[in-house]
Design an enzyme around this catalytic site. Structure first.
Site, PDB file in Angstrom:
ATOM      1  CD  GLU A  48      -3.132  -1.064   2.191  1.00 50.73           C
ATOM      2  OE1 GLU A  48      -4.220  -1.203   1.921  1.00 50.73           O
ATOM      3  OE2 GLU A  48      -2.839  -0.839   3.370  1.00 50.73           O
ATOM      4  CB  CYS A  64       7.211  -4.976   8.934  1.00 54.21           C
ATOM      5  SG  CYS A  64       8.515  -4.253   9.637  1.00 54.21           S
ATOM      6  CB  CYS A 115       5.862  -2.090  16.293  1.00 55.31           C
ATOM      7  SG  CYS A 115       7.525  -1.807  15.895  1.00 55.31           S
ATOM      8  CB  CYS A 162       2.778  -1.246  13.546  1.00 52.97           C
ATOM      9  SG  CYS A 162       2.993  -1.189  11.559  1.00 52.97           S
ATOM     10  CB  SER A 177       9.858   4.731  14.993  1.00 53.42           C
ATOM     11  OG  SER A 177       9.199   4.873  13.719  1.00 53.42           O
ATOM     12  CG  ASN A 237      -3.343   6.772  13.394  1.00 53.58           C
ATOM     13  OD1 ASN A 237      -4.069   7.533  13.603  1.00 53.58           O
ATOM     14  ND2 ASN A 237      -1.998   6.750  12.814  1.00 53.58           N
ATOM     15  CB  CYS A 282       1.385   6.484  11.276  1.00 54.97           C
ATOM     16  SG  CYS A 282       1.929   8.110  10.505  1.00 54.97           S
TER      17      CYS A 282
HETATM   18  N1  SAH Z   1       9.162   0.988   9.907  1.00 54.61           N
HETATM   19  C1  SAH Z   1       9.282   2.026   9.785  1.00 54.61           C
HETATM   20  C2  SAH Z   1       8.477   3.040   8.822  1.00 54.61           C
HETATM   21  C3  SAH Z   1       7.284   2.764   8.540  1.00 54.61           C
HETATM   22  S1  SAH Z   1       6.126   2.733   9.872  1.00 54.61           S
HETATM   23  C4  SAH Z   1       9.307   2.806  11.302  1.00 54.61           C
HETATM   24  O1  SAH Z   1       8.635   1.992  11.941  1.00 54.61           O
HETATM   25  O2  SAH Z   1       9.563   3.874  11.496  1.00 54.61           O
HETATM   26  C5  SAH Z   1       5.757   4.509   9.619  1.00 54.61           C
HETATM   27  C6  SAH Z   1       5.583   5.374  11.105  1.00 54.61           C
HETATM   28  O3  SAH Z   1       4.156   5.014  11.523  1.00 54.61           O
HETATM   29  C7  SAH Z   1       6.526   4.923  12.176  1.00 54.61           C
HETATM   30  O4  SAH Z   1       6.748   5.906  13.090  1.00 54.61           O
HETATM   31  C8  SAH Z   1       5.631   4.136  13.164  1.00 54.61           C
HETATM   32  O5  SAH Z   1       6.306   4.084  14.436  1.00 54.61           O
HETATM   33  C9  SAH Z   1       4.238   4.640  12.969  1.00 54.61           C
HETATM   34  N2  SAH Z   1       3.105   3.891  13.452  1.00 54.61           N
HETATM   35  C10 SAH Z   1       3.086   2.547  13.219  1.00 54.61           C
HETATM   36  N3  SAH Z   1       1.773   2.125  13.615  1.00 54.61           N
HETATM   37  C11 SAH Z   1       1.261   3.106  14.122  1.00 54.61           C
HETATM   38  C12 SAH Z   1       0.063   3.486  15.031  1.00 54.61           C
HETATM   39  N4  SAH Z   1      -0.905   2.520  15.035  1.00 54.61           N
HETATM   40  N5  SAH Z   1      -0.346   4.853  15.158  1.00 54.61           N
HETATM   41  C13 SAH Z   1       0.361   5.799  14.790  1.00 54.61           C
HETATM   42  N6  SAH Z   1       1.692   5.594  14.617  1.00 54.61           N
HETATM   43  C14 SAH Z   1       2.079   4.503  13.888  1.00 54.61           C
HETATM   44 FE1  SF4 Z   2       7.646  -2.463  10.848  1.00 58.18          FE
HETATM   45 FE2  SF4 Z   2       7.563   0.214  11.381  1.00 58.18          FE
HETATM   46 FE3  SF4 Z   2       5.330  -1.194  11.586  1.00 58.18          FE
HETATM   47 FE4  SF4 Z   2       7.142  -1.509  13.369  1.00 58.18          FE
HETATM   48  S1  SF4 Z   2       6.150   0.203  13.176  1.00 58.18           S
HETATM   49  S2  SF4 Z   2       6.127  -2.930  12.499  1.00 58.18           S
HETATM   50  S3  SF4 Z   2       9.087  -1.362  12.132  1.00 58.18           S
HETATM   51  S4  SF4 Z   2       6.355  -0.927   9.654  1.00 58.18           S
END
Ligand code: SAH
Ligand code: SF4
Length: 344
Positions: A91, A111, A115, A118, A213, A289, A332
């Site tokens: 996406e 990924c 996390c 996410c 992050s 989110n 995000c």
């Molecule tokens: N893997 C990388 C980039 C992709 S995620 C990373 O983790 O930085 C892009 C951003 O969205 C990151 O800062 C991540 O921590 C954040 N993110 C992931 N899940 C989220 C959520 N549920 N609410 C807000 N931000 C989130």
């Molecule tokens: Fe992967 Fe970034 Fe999501 Fe963590 S926040 S699972 S590193 S995409």
């Protein structure tokens, strides 16, 4: 294995063609067709049939074809589902700002980092993307929008520094005249904190932006939501950030998702301030989110404000980020790879 010709620059295409007995000047023609979005080698009509046949047999033209578009009714943000050459899906998100169009692209199908907040992390991992597939996402979004894309963020699905070589190849190529010529200053990478690659990246001294992050100010709470922290604890992440700032003289953005009752207390804010004091940085606070199955709630407005105020009082530059595309799960952490052909 077929050669990924769209991940190559002009010099590399030249070398590839001459190594295989073709004239050097053909490389410029091939590149020009790639820039005109040729979808097959047959379209490259000014190449001799022998070269076209050779390319058809030995190379391929990577694509990221838009197969579904969802448009937010709130802010006109669009979420794309891209289909890659091998039938995998990723996406991406197109955001409209006053200063122009910005696209958020994926670097991996899924990924590995897991996390807990996410959706990508919850959807498993299939493979990393090539440089050409990252460029193809931008180009498809641009053709869809009918307008030039000025900014790119590597914040979609995947961890860019878990696909380091392809991401660096992408950065060098997309910013060059051999490709879309989007300046490094208009590109931002986000990482969950893969420390050795952060240091390698700092050594390259590129002018591209870096977001880290963080999401928690201490190892105990960070390891709870970000498994990578058990491998690279906060102290090492911060040292790598300091090294990056020293090398590039660039400001780092720290991403911090505010999760109710998890990382949003006054105490967390004070500890975060202590951690970042004196650093050339900005803190981006994102009310977490919604992600199905994660069980997390956004911090209340009151807590968001209290958190920013504590950071600001400590001299740390912090803002709460506006969420775009919330009605289409384009924000995000909401991008995921669980698509079946039938869903499209
Ligand atoms: N893997 C990388 C980039 C992709 S995620 C990373 O983790 O930085 C892009 C951003 O969205 C990151 O800062 C991540 O921590 C954040 N993110 C992931 N899940 C989220 C959520 N549920 N609410 C807000 N931000 C989130
Ligand atoms: Fe992967 Fe970034 Fe999501 Fe963590 S926040 S699972 S590193 S995409």
């Amino acid at each position: 294995m077929l050669t990924d010709i769209k991940s190559m620059n002009l010099a590399e295409i030249s070398a590839y063609l001459t190594d295989n007995g073709f004239e050097k000047f053909r490389a410029k023609q091939v590149l020009s067709w790639i820039k005109q979005d040729a979808a097959s080698f047959d379209e490259m009509t000014n190449l001799p049939a022998k070269l076209r046949d050779f390319l058809k047999e030995n190379a391929y033209l990577a694509k990221a074809q838009i197969v579904r578009v969802q448009r937010s009714k709130i802010d006109a943000t669009e979420k794309f589902l891209f289909e890659l050459s091998d039938g995998e899906f990723v996406e991406g998100v197109l955001m409209r700002y006053h200063h122009g169009l910005s696209v958020c692209i994926s670097t991996q199908v899924g990924c590995k980092m897991g996390c807990t907040f996410c959706a990508t992390g919850k959807s498993g991992f299939s493979r990393s993307l090539t440089a050409s597939e990252m460029i193809a996402q931008i180009r498809s979004a641009e053709l869809h929008a009918g307008e030039r894309i000025s900014n790119v963020v590597l914040m979609g699905m995947g961890e860019p520094f878990d696909n380091y070589d392809n991401v660096i190849r992408f950065l060098r190529l997309v910013s060059s005249e051999d490709s879309l010529h989007i300046g490094m200053r208009h590109i931002t990478i986000s990482t969950c904190g893969i420390v050795p690659r952060m240091r390698d990246f700092a050594d390259l001294e590129l002018q591209c932006g870096l977001s880290v992050s963080l999401h928690a100010p201490d190892d105990r709470s960070r390891s709870r939501t970000m498994p990578i922290n058990r491998r690279y604890p906060i102290s090492q992440v911060i040292e790598a950030c300091q090294y990056y700032i020293k090398k590039t003289n660039r400001r780092i953005t720290f991403e911090y998702a505010l999760i109710s009752g998890e990382n949003d207390s006054d105490d967390h804010a004070h500890r975060l301030a202590a951690l970042l004091t004196g650093m050339l940085c900005h803190v981006n606070l994102i009310p977490v989110n919604n992600v199905t199955g994660a069980g997390y709630q956004k911090s209340t407005l009151k807590r968001q404000n209290a958190f920013v105020n504590i950071l600001s009082a400590a001299g740390i530059n912090a803002t709460v980020r506006r969420t775009l595309g919330s009605d289409i799960d384009a924000s995000c952490g909401q991008l995921k790879r669980n698509f079946m052909k039938g869903d499209v």
